[in-house]
Scaffold this active site. Structure first.
Site: not given
Length: 301
Positions: A11, A13, A40, A220, A225, A249-252, A285, A287
């Site tokens: 995608n 964003d 993702k 997660t 944690g 983008a944390a999970g990815d 960060r 993005g």
């Protein structure tokens, strides 16, 4: 050496920050507008590549400027795009993101992400996959194709990592094709019926997942944690203390880092700890793909 193969979404964003979420019918001022490569699948592929894994992307973009830019971004991250299709009849997927107080809300138009069918994915796997590779997928592409792709990858001897996001009803037979389930609190609650707010509820949620046929899972939980489970293991990995500015983008990043660590033959707990460090850097960060750290940064942390 084994590689990471990602079947998933791409995608563009469109992201903006504001002090609070607007009410229905309300217009408020924002700031910090950015366009950034995301999706993702693409995010997880970039994370795996930046963090040291040979990575291949299976997916589709439209024949438009966003699609061209997304392809260039993957190639700049050393992701193999030979199996990234360009389709004329659909636009590239777009996500509109509102950022506030370090959190985000996302509205998604999947576009070309729903173009591929199982015959396309099977043909791509025939060309690029080998037993021992790691196959990563989510639920932003056509869901029936995704479930069939998991089965095909598993039958081919690939190690499958399934990120059921966004969560939906999963066919019972699909769990037989999942080697590692990686999901966040919201997805866990949707699938197991149990919101993992602490150690006890996380353990109870995994028991419900195990009853569905899940053998190994990582839940997660953001700043609380993550929890790692299988038939013989139950462990909590605390998060690192950082100042979060954007969790997009944390999970990815976590999943891509996890795949990269596993393909490098790190034990699961070590891989999960390393993925936590990668995700911690990403949330400092703004993005999606531009926030994903490199291997040297995670090693240093």
């Amino acid at each position: 050496m084994p590689r990471v193969i990602v079947f998933g979404s791409l995608n563009m964003d469109l992201s903006i920050a504001c002090g609070r979420m607007p009410h229905a019918g309300e217009t408020i001022s924002g700031s910090g507008f950015i366009t950034n490569a995301g999706g993702k699948g693409a995010n997880q592929a970039v994370a795996a590549a930046r963090l040291g894994a040979e990575t291949c992307m299976i997916g589709a973009v439209g024949a438009d400027a966003f699609g061209d830019e997304l392809r260039r971004g993957l190639e700049a991250a050393d992701v193999d795009t030979a199996e990234l299709a360009t389709v004329e009849e659909m636009p590239t997927g777009v996500a509109v993101i509102i950022r506030t107080d370090g959190d985000n809300r996302i509205v998604l138009d999947p576009g070309a992400n729903h173009a591929l069918r199982i015959a396309d994915v099977e043909a791509a796997l025939e060309r690029v996959a080998q037993p021992g590779d790691i196959f990563v997928t989510q639920l932003e592409c056509d869901v029936e194709t995704t479930f069939a792709a998991l089965a095909t990858a598993h039958e081919r001897g690939l190690y499958t990592i399934f990120n059921p996001a966004p969560a939906c009803e999963i066919p019972p037979e699909t769990w037989r094709s999942v080697d590692l389930l990686c999901l966040n609190e919201t997805e866990c609650a949707a699938i197991s019926g149990m919101l993992p707010v602490n150690e006890d509820t996380a353990a109870a949620a995994f028991k419900r997942l195990a009853a569905l046929g899940v053998g190994r899972a990582i839940i997660t939980r953001g700043e609380d944690g993550s929890n790692v489970y299988d038939a013989e293991l139950s462990a909590h990995i605390p998060s690192l203390d950082v100042e979060a500015v954007d969790t997009t983008a944390a999970g990815d990043t976590y999943i891509g880092a996890l795949a990269a660590a596993l393909v490098a033959e790190k034990p699961l707990l070590d891989a999960a700890s390393w993925a936590s460090a990668a995700a911690a850097l990403a949330v400092t960060r703004v993005g999606a793909q531009c926030s994903i750290p490199k291997k040297c940064e995670v090693d240093a942390l």
